[in-house]
Design an enzyme around this catalytic site. Structure first.
Site, PDB file in Angstrom:
ATOM      1  N   CYS A  54      52.935  60.797  39.359  1.00 15.05           N
ATOM      2  CA  CYS A  54      52.146  59.740  38.677  1.00 15.05           C
ATOM      3  C   CYS A  54      50.659  60.013  38.513  1.00 15.05           C
ATOM      4  O   CYS A  54      50.049  59.205  37.668  1.00 15.05           O
ATOM      5  CB  CYS A  54      52.207  58.343  39.787  1.00 15.05           C
TER       6      CYS A  54
ATOM      7  N   HIS B 185      38.734  74.426  35.417  1.00 15.29           N
ATOM      8  CA  HIS B 185      39.759  74.702  36.182  1.00 15.29           C
ATOM      9  C   HIS B 185      40.124  73.749  37.169  1.00 15.29           C
ATOM     10  O   HIS B 185      41.097  74.158  38.112  1.00 15.29           O
ATOM     11  CB  HIS B 185      39.907  76.422  36.232  1.00 15.29           C
TER      12      HIS B 185
ATOM     13  N   ASN C 262      27.555  91.712  36.175  1.00 17.86           N
ATOM     14  CA  ASN C 262      28.782  92.032  36.842  1.00 17.86           C
ATOM     15  C   ASN C 262      28.639  93.509  37.154  1.00 17.86           C
ATOM     16  O   ASN C 262      28.068  94.362  36.627  1.00 17.86           O
ATOM     17  CB  ASN C 262      30.040  91.891  35.704  1.00 17.86           C
TER      18      ASN C 262
ATOM     19  N   GLY D  86      29.930  87.252  36.872  1.00 18.41           N
ATOM     20  CA  GLY D  86      31.273  87.454  37.727  1.00 18.41           C
ATOM     21  C   GLY D  86      32.545  86.813  37.092  1.00 18.41           C
ATOM     22  O   GLY D  86      33.250  86.249  37.778  1.00 18.41           O
TER      23      GLY D  86
ATOM     24  N   ARG E 121      43.869  78.683  50.779  1.00 14.81           N
ATOM     25  CA  ARG E 121      42.691  78.837  49.916  1.00 14.81           C
ATOM     26  C   ARG E 121      41.355  77.828  50.208  1.00 14.81           C
ATOM     27  O   ARG E 121      40.306  78.140  50.284  1.00 14.81           O
ATOM     28  CB  ARG E 121      42.881  79.112  48.461  1.00 14.81           C
TER      29      ARG E 121
ATOM     30  N   CYS F  96      48.893  63.252  42.781  1.00 14.95           N
ATOM     31  CA  CYS F  96      50.425  63.072  42.808  1.00 14.95           C
ATOM     32  C   CYS F  96      50.978  63.946  41.584  1.00 14.95           C
ATOM     33  O   CYS F  96      50.426  63.580  40.264  1.00 14.95           O
ATOM     34  CB  CYS F  96      50.985  61.691  42.583  1.00 14.95           C
TER      35      CYS F  96
ATOM     36  N   ASN G 194      35.517  78.604  38.689  1.00 17.56           N
ATOM     37  CA  ASN G 194      35.932  78.428  39.913  1.00 17.56           C
ATOM     38  C   ASN G 194      36.271  76.860  40.357  1.00 17.56           C
ATOM     39  O   ASN G 194      35.774  75.912  39.948  1.00 17.56           O
ATOM     40  CB  ASN G 194      34.642  78.784  40.959  1.00 17.56           C
ATOM     41  N   VAL G 195      37.365  76.956  41.445  1.00 20.25           N
ATOM     42  CA  VAL G 195      37.680  75.566  41.789  1.00 20.25           C
ATOM     43  C   VAL G 195      37.279  75.346  43.435  1.00 20.25           C
ATOM     44  O   VAL G 195      37.718  74.578  43.892  1.00 20.25           O
ATOM     45  CB  VAL G 195      39.273  75.782  41.971  1.00 20.25           C
TER      46      VAL G 195
ATOM     47  N   ALA H  25      26.383  89.254  41.444  1.00 19.93           N
ATOM     48  CA  ALA H  25      25.852  88.129  41.090  1.00 19.93           C
ATOM     49  C   ALA H  25      24.508  87.763  41.611  1.00 19.93           C
ATOM     50  O   ALA H  25      23.545  87.233  40.914  1.00 19.93           O
ATOM     51  CB  ALA H  25      26.705  87.166  41.575  1.00 19.93           C
TER      52      ALA H  25
HETATM   53  N1  APR Z   1      29.290  89.679  41.655  1.00 20.92           N
HETATM   54  C1  APR Z   1      29.464  89.616  40.529  1.00 20.92           C
HETATM   55  N2  APR Z   1      30.790  89.934  39.746  1.00 20.92           N
HETATM   56  C2  APR Z   1      31.455  90.382  40.665  1.00 20.92           C
HETATM   57  C3  APR Z   1      31.425  90.478  42.014  1.00 20.92           C
HETATM   58  C4  APR Z   1      30.049  90.148  42.605  1.00 20.92           C
HETATM   59  N3  APR Z   1      29.581  90.358  43.815  1.00 20.92           N
HETATM   60  N4  APR Z   1      32.615  91.159  42.512  1.00 20.92           N
HETATM   61  C5  APR Z   1      33.656  91.001  41.414  1.00 20.92           C
HETATM   62  N5  APR Z   1      32.800  90.678  40.269  1.00 20.92           N
HETATM   63  C6  APR Z   1      33.579  90.582  39.046  1.00 20.92           C
HETATM   64  C7  APR Z   1      34.361  91.557  38.618  1.00 20.92           C
HETATM   65  O1  APR Z   1      34.275  92.742  38.204  1.00 20.92           O
HETATM   66  C8  APR Z   1      35.606  90.911  37.609  1.00 20.92           C
HETATM   67  O2  APR Z   1      34.879  91.101  36.334  1.00 20.92           O
HETATM   68  O3  APR Z   1      33.937  89.437  38.921  1.00 20.92           O
HETATM   69  C9  APR Z   1      35.046  89.442  37.981  1.00 20.92           C
HETATM   70  C10 APR Z   1      36.215  88.530  38.659  1.00 20.92           C
HETATM   71  O4  APR Z   1      37.268  88.584  37.639  1.00 20.92           O
HETATM   72  P1  APR Z   1      38.482  87.723  37.757  1.00 20.92           P
HETATM   73  O5  APR Z   1      39.085  88.042  39.144  1.00 20.92           O
HETATM   74  O6  APR Z   1      39.316  88.070  36.623  1.00 20.92           O
HETATM   75  O7  APR Z   1      38.173  86.115  37.905  1.00 20.92           O
HETATM   76  P2  APR Z   1      37.694  85.225  36.779  1.00 20.92           P
HETATM   77  O8  APR Z   1      37.063  85.752  35.824  1.00 20.92           O
HETATM   78  O9  APR Z   1      36.797  84.036  37.223  1.00 20.92           O
HETATM   79  O10 APR Z   1      39.181  84.700  36.408  1.00 20.92           O
HETATM   80  C11 APR Z   1      39.270  83.684  35.435  1.00 20.92           C
HETATM   81  O11 APR Z   1      41.774  83.262  36.056  1.00 20.92           O
HETATM   82  O12 APR Z   1      43.100  83.402  37.394  1.00 20.92           O
HETATM   83  C12 APR Z   1      42.591  82.722  36.699  1.00 20.92           C
HETATM   84  O13 APR Z   1      42.045  80.253  36.978  1.00 20.92           O
HETATM   85  C13 APR Z   1      41.774  81.694  37.409  1.00 20.92           C
HETATM   86  O14 APR Z   1      39.653  80.993  37.049  1.00 20.92           O
HETATM   87  C14 APR Z   1      40.537  81.936  37.298  1.00 20.92           C
HETATM   88  C15 APR Z   1      40.413  82.807  35.857  1.00 20.92           C
END
Ligand code: APR
Length: 249
Positions: free
Chosen positions: A129, A118, A220, A194, A69, A126, A101-102, A237
């Site tokens: 430690c 996150h 979204n 998103g 990733r 580590c 987001n990471v 987005a």
């Molecule tokens: N523009 C905007 N939104 C979008 C797009 C786009 N091009 N493509 C997809 N999406 C939307 C999807 O409809 C969905 O609602 O982005 C969202 C992604 O949702 P997830 O995959 O659940 O991601 P997220 O909400 O960031 O997850 C939260 O879950 O897995 C853990 O730690 C991880 O930070 C993450 C957390």
């Protein structure tokens, strides 16, 4: 675009918070987590890869996945949505980016002081430690589909180096969490872009803003229920760009 929202953004707002999830990086080719078929959790078991137990059980599988990733993120560029958020900061009296987001695409697009709830793929440490691992990560060959890779070792106590992300079952780091909550509770306009809003406590951020009387705007491509105090921009987005154009010309 609702005129009331344009007016709010262009004339009234004093502090904007932009809260983002994986969807904001989707158009940079970074898979989201839960999108059908393409989402990472569709292809990989989170419990197998994104928990401390999983790492201790099979560090090479976990480390290989996170390296896969991290390299995907290094190979890609911020998209129009990241750029629009950085642009919005030039127009708003105050703007805070709070992200789940990471990746570092907000920073590479020019956003400053981004709050990472996150953690980050770029801050390994580590597992024993907790010391940050500053040394450059070895660029060992990794196939396009990922694969097992032994994690580097900590110079101090020889512990395994783990990714600097928050795993399931782990508490969010205190500083970014309280900074995120403080921003949400002091803003008057919050964009939630998103995110599926399924993962807590991060998903509390827009709710805290609502509770403090702020206007919340969801961006979204997948529609979901909202209250009368909220707006919904039904699209990717990058739709934020159009809103900024309309609001600030
Ligand atoms: N523009 C905007 N939104 C979008 C797009 C786009 N091009 N493509 C997809 N999406 C939307 C999807 O409809 C969905 O609602 O982005 C969202 C992604 O949702 P997830 O995959 O659940 O991601 P997220 O909400 O960031 O997850 C939260 O879950 O897995 C853990 O730690 C991880 O930070 C993450 C957390």
């Amino acid at each position: 675009m609702p005129t009331k929202l344009i007016a709010k953004l262009s004339q009234e707002t004093k502090h904007v918070v932009v809260f983002t999830g994986a969807g904001v990086s989707a158009e940079s080719g970074i898979p989201t987590f839960r999108d059908a078929l393409t989402g990472l959790w569709e292809r990989f078991e989170p419990a197998q890869l994104a928990t401390a137990e999983a790492f201790r059980e099979d560090p090479n599988l976990c480390w290989g996945w996170y390296e896969w990733r991290r390299r995907k993120v290094l190979q890609t560029q911020p998209n129009e949505a990241h750029l629009a958020i950085a642009e919005l900061a030039k127009h708003a009296p105050k703007l805070t980016v709070v992200t789940q987001n990471v990746d570092d695409l907000h920073e590479r697009a020019g956003s400053k002081g981004v709050i990472h709830l996150h953690g980050s793929l770029h801050s390994p440490r580590c597992i024993d430690c907790g010391n940050a691992h500053e040394a450059p990560l070895p660029s060992v060959e990794l196939s396009e589909d990922g694969g097992r890779l032994e994690p580097p070792r900590c110079n101090a106590f020889n512990g395994y180096i783990r990714p600097g992300v928050v795993w399931f079952g782990e508490v969010l780091p205190e500083a970014p969490w309280s900074a995120g909550i403080a921003a949400a509770e002091s803003c008057d306009l919050l964009f939630s872009i998103g995110t599926s809003g399924l993962v807590y406590p991060a998903a509390e951020i827009p709710l805290r803003a609502l509770g403090a009387g702020a206007t919340v705007v969801h961006v979204n491509p997948v529609r979901f229920e909202i209250s009368s105090q909220e707006y919904f921009i039904h699209g990717p987005a990058t739709a934020l760009q159009m809103l900024i154009k309309v609001a600030f010309g």
